[in-house]
Write a protein that holds these residues in place. Structure first.
Motif, PDB file in Angstrom:
ATOM      1  N   GLY A   9       0.825  -1.084   0.210  1.00 58.03           N
ATOM      2  CA  GLY A   9      -0.016  -0.079  -0.007  1.00 58.03           C
ATOM      3  C   GLY A   9       1.025   1.331   0.151  1.00 58.03           C
ATOM      4  O   GLY A   9       2.118   1.244   0.729  1.00 58.03           O
ATOM      5  N   VAL A  10       0.348   2.233  -0.735  1.00 67.83           N
ATOM      6  CA  VAL A  10       1.299   3.489  -0.930  1.00 67.83           C
ATOM      7  C   VAL A  10       0.398   4.540  -0.551  1.00 67.83           C
ATOM      8  O   VAL A  10      -0.717   4.984  -1.412  1.00 67.83           O
ATOM      9  CB  VAL A  10       1.818   3.584  -2.360  1.00 67.83           C
ATOM     10  N   ASP A  11       0.439   5.440   0.440  1.00 71.16           N
ATOM     11  CA  ASP A  11      -0.064   6.304   0.764  1.00 71.16           C
ATOM     12  C   ASP A  11       0.800   7.695   0.197  1.00 71.16           C
ATOM     13  O   ASP A  11       1.445   8.258   1.101  1.00 71.16           O
ATOM     14  CB  ASP A  11      -0.482   6.762   2.402  1.00 71.16           C
ATOM     15  N   LEU A  12       0.434   8.015  -1.089  1.00 68.24           N
ATOM     16  CA  LEU A  12       1.338   8.718  -1.886  1.00 68.24           C
ATOM     17  C   LEU A  12       1.312  10.250  -1.631  1.00 68.24           C
ATOM     18  O   LEU A  12       0.029  10.765  -1.335  1.00 68.24           O
ATOM     19  CB  LEU A  12       1.120   8.701  -3.301  1.00 68.24           C
ATOM     20  N   ALA A  13       2.267  10.954  -1.337  1.00 68.18           N
ATOM     21  CA  ALA A  13       2.294  12.270  -1.037  1.00 68.18           C
ATOM     22  C   ALA A  13       2.539  12.980  -2.233  1.00 68.18           C
ATOM     23  O   ALA A  13       3.271  12.544  -3.353  1.00 68.18           O
ATOM     24  CB  ALA A  13       3.622  12.960  -0.135  1.00 68.18           C
ATOM     25  N   GLY A  14       1.986  14.256  -2.550  1.00 68.97           N
ATOM     26  CA  GLY A  14       2.117  15.307  -3.775  1.00 68.97           C
ATOM     27  C   GLY A  14       3.492  15.363  -4.192  1.00 68.97           C
ATOM     28  O   GLY A  14       4.020  15.368  -5.354  1.00 68.97           O
ATOM     29  N   SER A  15       4.417  15.440  -3.073  1.00 67.50           N
ATOM     30  CA  SER A  15       5.841  16.042  -3.355  1.00 67.50           C
ATOM     31  C   SER A  15       6.809  15.149  -2.922  1.00 67.50           C
ATOM     32  O   SER A  15       6.575  14.421  -1.629  1.00 67.50           O
ATOM     33  CB  SER A  15       6.030  17.598  -2.693  1.00 67.50           C
ATOM     34  N   ALA A  55      -1.347  -0.965  -4.167  1.00 64.71           N
ATOM     35  CA  ALA A  55      -2.522  -0.330  -4.093  1.00 64.71           C
ATOM     36  C   ALA A  55      -2.053   1.029  -3.688  1.00 64.71           C
ATOM     37  O   ALA A  55      -1.533   1.452  -2.563  1.00 64.71           O
ATOM     38  CB  ALA A  55      -3.325  -0.933  -3.002  1.00 64.71           C
ATOM     39  N   ILE A  56      -2.305   2.117  -4.607  1.00 69.10           N
ATOM     40  CA  ILE A  56      -2.002   3.468  -4.323  1.00 69.10           C
ATOM     41  C   ILE A  56      -3.218   4.458  -4.276  1.00 69.10           C
ATOM     42  O   ILE A  56      -4.033   4.472  -4.700  1.00 69.10           O
ATOM     43  CB  ILE A  56      -1.361   3.881  -5.935  1.00 69.10           C
ATOM     44  N   ILE A  99       0.558   8.697 -11.639  1.00 73.75           N
ATOM     45  CA  ILE A  99       0.568   8.193 -12.930  1.00 73.75           C
ATOM     46  C   ILE A  99       1.878   7.875 -13.368  1.00 73.75           C
ATOM     47  O   ILE A  99       2.045   6.599 -13.749  1.00 73.75           O
ATOM     48  CB  ILE A  99      -0.233   9.377 -13.917  1.00 73.75           C
ATOM     49  N   LYS A 100       2.906   8.502 -13.047  1.00 75.30           N
ATOM     50  CA  LYS A 100       4.081   8.119 -13.446  1.00 75.30           C
ATOM     51  C   LYS A 100       4.570   6.917 -12.840  1.00 75.30           C
ATOM     52  O   LYS A 100       5.228   6.211 -13.272  1.00 75.30           O
ATOM     53  CB  LYS A 100       5.294   9.494 -13.254  1.00 75.30           C
ATOM     54  N   LEU A 101       4.403   6.839 -11.508  1.00 74.93           N
ATOM     55  CA  LEU A 101       4.834   5.493 -10.648  1.00 74.93           C
ATOM     56  C   LEU A 101       4.019   4.247 -11.392  1.00 74.93           C
ATOM     57  O   LEU A 101       4.749   3.281 -11.301  1.00 74.93           O
ATOM     58  CB  LEU A 101       4.499   5.804  -9.137  1.00 74.93           C
ATOM     59  N   LYS A 102       2.704   4.505 -11.440  1.00 73.74           N
ATOM     60  CA  LYS A 102       2.014   3.541 -12.022  1.00 73.74           C
ATOM     61  C   LYS A 102       2.754   3.000 -13.326  1.00 73.74           C
ATOM     62  O   LYS A 102       2.693   1.930 -13.468  1.00 73.74           O
ATOM     63  CB  LYS A 102       0.488   3.937 -12.301  1.00 73.74           C
ATOM     64  N   GLU A 103       3.000   3.889 -14.361  1.00 69.18           N
ATOM     65  CA  GLU A 103       3.549   3.361 -15.586  1.00 69.18           C
ATOM     66  C   GLU A 103       4.679   2.753 -15.257  1.00 69.18           C
ATOM     67  O   GLU A 103       5.110   1.664 -16.040  1.00 69.18           O
ATOM     68  CB  GLU A 103       3.748   4.675 -16.420  1.00 69.18           C
ATOM     69  N   GLU A 104       5.592   3.270 -14.385  1.00 72.74           N
ATOM     70  CA  GLU A 104       7.119   2.370 -14.128  1.00 72.74           C
ATOM     71  C   GLU A 104       6.773   1.091 -13.427  1.00 72.74           C
ATOM     72  O   GLU A 104       7.373   0.095 -14.026  1.00 72.74           O
ATOM     73  CB  GLU A 104       7.773   3.364 -13.222  1.00 72.74           C
ATOM     74  N   VAL A 112      -1.256  -2.742 -10.702  1.00 77.08           N
ATOM     75  CA  VAL A 112      -1.564  -1.465  -9.700  1.00 77.08           C
ATOM     76  C   VAL A 112      -3.159  -0.962  -9.760  1.00 77.08           C
ATOM     77  O   VAL A 112      -3.717  -1.016 -10.883  1.00 77.08           O
ATOM     78  CB  VAL A 112      -0.683  -0.336 -10.359  1.00 77.08           C
ATOM     79  N   ILE A 113      -3.517  -0.880  -8.497  1.00 80.69           N
ATOM     80  CA  ILE A 113      -4.832  -0.350  -8.376  1.00 80.69           C
ATOM     81  C   ILE A 113      -5.166   0.935  -7.671  1.00 80.69           C
ATOM     82  O   ILE A 113      -4.093   1.301  -6.987  1.00 80.69           O
ATOM     83  CB  ILE A 113      -5.938  -1.455  -7.582  1.00 80.69           C
TER      84      ILE A 113
END
Length: 197
Positions: A9-15, A55-56, A99-104, A112-113
Protein backbone atom coordinates in the motif's frame (compact mmCIF):
# COMPACT_ATOMS: atom_id res chain seq x y z
CA UNK A 1 10.37 -18.53 7.19
CA UNK A 2 10.14 -16.74 3.85
CA UNK A 3 7.36 -14.15 3.89
CA UNK A 4 5.42 -13.64 0.68
CA UNK A 5 4.21 -10.07 0.57
CA UNK A 6 0.88 -10.09 -1.21
CA UNK A 7 0.08 -6.37 -1.23
CA UNK A 8 1.96 -3.09 -0.97
CA UNK A 9 0.00 0.00 0.00
CA UNK A 10 1.20 3.49 -0.90
CA UNK A 11 -0.21 6.60 0.80
CA UNK A 12 1.42 8.86 -1.76
CA UNK A 13 2.44 12.46 -1.09
CA UNK A 14 2.24 14.97 -3.90
CA UNK A 15 5.84 16.08 -3.38
CA UNK A 16 9.02 14.07 -2.72
CA UNK A 17 9.78 16.66 -0.03
CA UNK A 18 6.92 15.22 2.05
CA UNK A 19 6.58 11.77 3.54
CA UNK A 20 4.84 8.94 1.72
CA UNK A 21 3.52 6.08 3.84
CA UNK A 22 4.38 2.57 2.68
CA UNK A 23 3.13 -0.79 3.90
CA UNK A 24 3.62 -4.39 2.79
CA UNK A 25 1.21 -7.08 3.94
CA UNK A 26 0.85 -10.84 3.61
CA UNK A 27 -2.38 -12.79 3.18
CA UNK A 28 -2.65 -13.28 6.95
CA UNK A 29 -2.72 -9.47 7.38
CA UNK A 30 0.77 -9.31 8.91
CA UNK A 31 2.33 -6.01 7.88
CA UNK A 32 5.44 -3.86 7.96
CA UNK A 33 5.31 -0.12 7.34
CA UNK A 34 7.71 2.78 6.91
CA UNK A 35 8.01 6.31 5.54
CA UNK A 36 9.80 7.32 2.34
CA UNK A 37 10.12 10.45 0.26
CA UNK A 38 11.61 9.96 -3.22
CA UNK A 39 10.21 7.94 -6.10
CA UNK A 40 13.41 5.89 -6.02
CA UNK A 41 12.81 4.93 -2.37
CA UNK A 42 9.18 4.08 -3.06
CA UNK A 43 10.02 1.90 -6.05
CA UNK A 44 12.83 0.14 -4.17
CA UNK A 45 10.42 -0.74 -1.36
CA UNK A 46 7.91 -2.15 -3.84
CA UNK A 47 10.49 -4.07 -5.87
CA UNK A 48 12.02 -5.59 -2.74
CA UNK A 49 8.55 -6.66 -1.56
CA UNK A 50 7.58 -8.12 -4.97
CA UNK A 51 3.81 -8.03 -4.26
CA UNK A 52 0.91 -9.40 -6.26
CA UNK A 53 -0.70 -5.95 -6.25
CA UNK A 54 0.29 -2.36 -5.53
CA UNK A 55 -2.54 -0.29 -4.04
CA UNK A 56 -1.98 3.47 -4.43
CA UNK A 57 -3.92 6.19 -2.64
CA UNK A 58 -3.86 8.83 -5.37
CA UNK A 59 -5.75 9.51 -8.60
CA UNK A 60 -4.31 7.29 -11.33
CA UNK A 61 -6.06 9.28 -14.04
CA UNK A 62 -7.32 12.81 -14.62
CA UNK A 63 -10.89 13.85 -15.52
CA UNK A 64 -11.97 14.31 -19.09
CA UNK A 65 -11.37 17.80 -20.49
CA UNK A 66 -13.82 20.42 -19.16
CA UNK A 67 -14.78 18.18 -16.21
CA UNK A 68 -13.65 18.54 -12.59
CA UNK A 69 -14.58 15.04 -11.41
CA UNK A 70 -14.07 11.54 -12.77
CA UNK A 71 -16.86 8.94 -12.78
CA UNK A 72 -15.30 7.18 -9.78
CA UNK A 73 -15.16 10.46 -7.84
CA UNK A 74 -18.86 11.08 -8.49
CA UNK A 75 -19.79 7.54 -7.42
CA UNK A 76 -17.75 7.84 -4.22
CA UNK A 77 -19.63 11.04 -3.42
CA UNK A 78 -22.93 9.25 -4.10
CA UNK A 79 -21.85 6.70 -1.48
CA UNK A 80 -21.38 9.53 1.00
CA UNK A 81 -17.57 9.37 0.78
CA UNK A 82 -15.89 12.78 0.58
CA UNK A 83 -13.30 13.23 -2.18
CA UNK A 84 -11.18 16.11 -3.44
CA UNK A 85 -11.50 16.94 -7.17
CA UNK A 86 -8.38 15.76 -9.07
CA UNK A 87 -8.30 19.13 -10.84
CA UNK A 88 -7.34 21.01 -7.66
CA UNK A 89 -3.72 22.15 -8.00
CA UNK A 90 -2.38 19.95 -5.21
CA UNK A 91 -4.41 16.93 -6.34
CA UNK A 92 -3.31 17.37 -9.96
CA UNK A 93 0.35 17.35 -8.87
CA UNK A 94 -0.37 14.21 -6.83
CA UNK A 95 -2.10 12.54 -9.78
CA UNK A 96 0.77 13.31 -12.13
CA UNK A 97 3.25 11.74 -9.70
CA UNK A 98 0.98 8.71 -9.21
CA UNK A 99 0.46 8.18 -12.94
CA UNK A 100 4.23 8.22 -13.50
CA UNK A 101 4.76 5.65 -10.74
CA UNK A 102 1.97 3.48 -12.12
CA UNK A 103 3.52 3.49 -15.57
CA UNK A 104 6.92 2.46 -14.17
CA UNK A 105 5.39 -0.30 -12.06
CA UNK A 106 3.25 -1.68 -14.86
CA UNK A 107 6.25 -1.64 -17.19
CA UNK A 108 7.97 -3.86 -14.57
CA UNK A 109 5.04 -6.28 -14.56
CA UNK A 110 3.19 -5.18 -11.43
CA UNK A 111 -0.58 -4.94 -11.05
CA UNK A 112 -1.54 -1.44 -9.84
CA UNK A 113 -4.91 -0.36 -8.45
CA UNK A 114 -6.28 2.97 -7.24
CA UNK A 115 -7.60 2.88 -3.69
CA UNK A 116 -8.93 5.37 -1.16
CA UNK A 117 -8.09 4.57 2.48
CA UNK A 118 -10.52 7.15 3.87
CA UNK A 119 -13.37 5.56 1.94
CA UNK A 120 -12.22 2.07 2.93
CA UNK A 121 -12.12 3.10 6.58
CA UNK A 122 -15.64 4.50 6.31
CA UNK A 123 -16.94 1.23 4.83
CA UNK A 124 -15.09 -0.91 7.39
CA UNK A 125 -16.31 1.19 10.31
CA UNK A 126 -12.80 2.33 11.24
CA UNK A 127 -12.16 5.94 12.37
CA UNK A 128 -10.14 8.04 9.92
CA UNK A 129 -6.80 9.48 11.02
CA UNK A 130 -8.46 12.87 11.40
CA UNK A 131 -10.03 11.41 14.57
CA UNK A 132 -6.62 10.36 15.85
CA UNK A 133 -4.07 7.71 14.96
CA UNK A 134 -4.81 5.77 18.16
CA UNK A 135 -8.42 5.14 17.15
CA UNK A 136 -7.41 4.31 13.57
CA UNK A 137 -4.80 1.84 14.80
CA UNK A 138 -7.26 0.20 17.19
CA UNK A 139 -9.73 -0.18 14.33
CA UNK A 140 -7.11 -1.84 12.13
CA UNK A 141 -6.15 -4.25 14.92
CA UNK A 142 -9.83 -5.11 15.46
CA UNK A 143 -10.12 -5.91 11.75
CA UNK A 144 -7.25 -8.39 12.16
CA UNK A 145 -4.11 -6.48 11.16
CA UNK A 146 -0.95 -7.84 12.80
CA UNK A 147 2.57 -6.49 13.20
CA UNK A 148 1.76 -2.87 13.94
CA UNK A 149 4.33 -0.98 15.98
CA UNK A 150 3.62 1.53 18.75
CA UNK A 151 4.63 4.60 16.72
CA UNK A 152 3.12 4.48 13.22
CA UNK A 153 2.33 7.82 11.65
CA UNK A 154 -1.03 8.60 10.06
CA UNK A 155 0.58 8.18 6.64
CA UNK A 156 1.71 4.67 7.55
CA UNK A 157 -1.70 3.71 8.92
CA UNK A 158 -3.35 4.93 5.72
CA UNK A 159 -0.81 2.83 3.79
CA UNK A 160 -1.81 -0.15 5.95
CA UNK A 161 -5.42 0.48 4.90
CA UNK A 162 -4.28 0.62 1.26
CA UNK A 163 -2.60 -2.77 1.76
CA UNK A 164 -5.78 -4.17 3.31
CA UNK A 165 -7.68 -3.09 0.22
CA UNK A 166 -5.05 -4.84 -1.90
CA UNK A 167 -5.64 -8.06 0.07
CA UNK A 168 -9.40 -7.70 -0.47
CA UNK A 169 -8.67 -7.28 -4.19
CA UNK A 170 -6.57 -10.45 -4.28
CA UNK A 171 -9.26 -12.40 -2.39
CA UNK A 172 -11.95 -10.99 -4.71
CA UNK A 173 -13.81 -9.45 -1.77
CA UNK A 174 -14.00 -5.93 -3.12
CA UNK A 175 -16.23 -3.50 -4.95
CA UNK A 176 -15.35 -1.39 -7.98
CA UNK A 177 -16.44 2.22 -8.13
CA UNK A 178 -16.35 4.08 -11.43
CA UNK A 179 -16.25 3.45 -15.16
CA UNK A 180 -13.52 1.14 -16.56
CA UNK A 181 -13.11 3.49 -19.53
CA UNK A 182 -12.15 6.36 -17.21
CA UNK A 183 -11.26 5.26 -13.67
CA UNK A 184 -11.86 2.52 -11.13
CA UNK A 185 -11.38 2.84 -7.37
CA UNK A 186 -11.21 -0.41 -5.41
CA UNK A 187 -12.90 -0.59 -2.00
CA UNK A 188 -12.90 -3.58 0.39
CA UNK A 189 -16.01 -5.43 1.46
CA UNK A 190 -16.50 -5.70 5.21
CA UNK A 191 -17.59 -9.35 5.04
CA UNK A 192 -14.08 -10.41 4.07
CA UNK A 193 -12.69 -9.21 7.40
CA UNK A 194 -15.62 -10.62 9.38
CA UNK A 195 -14.53 -14.05 8.12
CA UNK A 196 -10.90 -13.59 9.12
CA UNK A 197 -9.67 -15.49 12.20
Amino acid sequence: MLVKWASVGVDLAGSPKRYTGLCRMDLNLYCESCLSKTDHEILNFIFSSNPEVVAIDAPLSLPKPSQTLRSCDRELMNLGIHVFPPTLTGMKILAERAIKLKEELEASGYSVIEVYPGGAQDLLGIPRKSRGTTLLKEGLINIGVKGLRCDESGHELDAVTCSLTGIAYIKKMYMEVGDPDECIVILPRLEMFLKMD
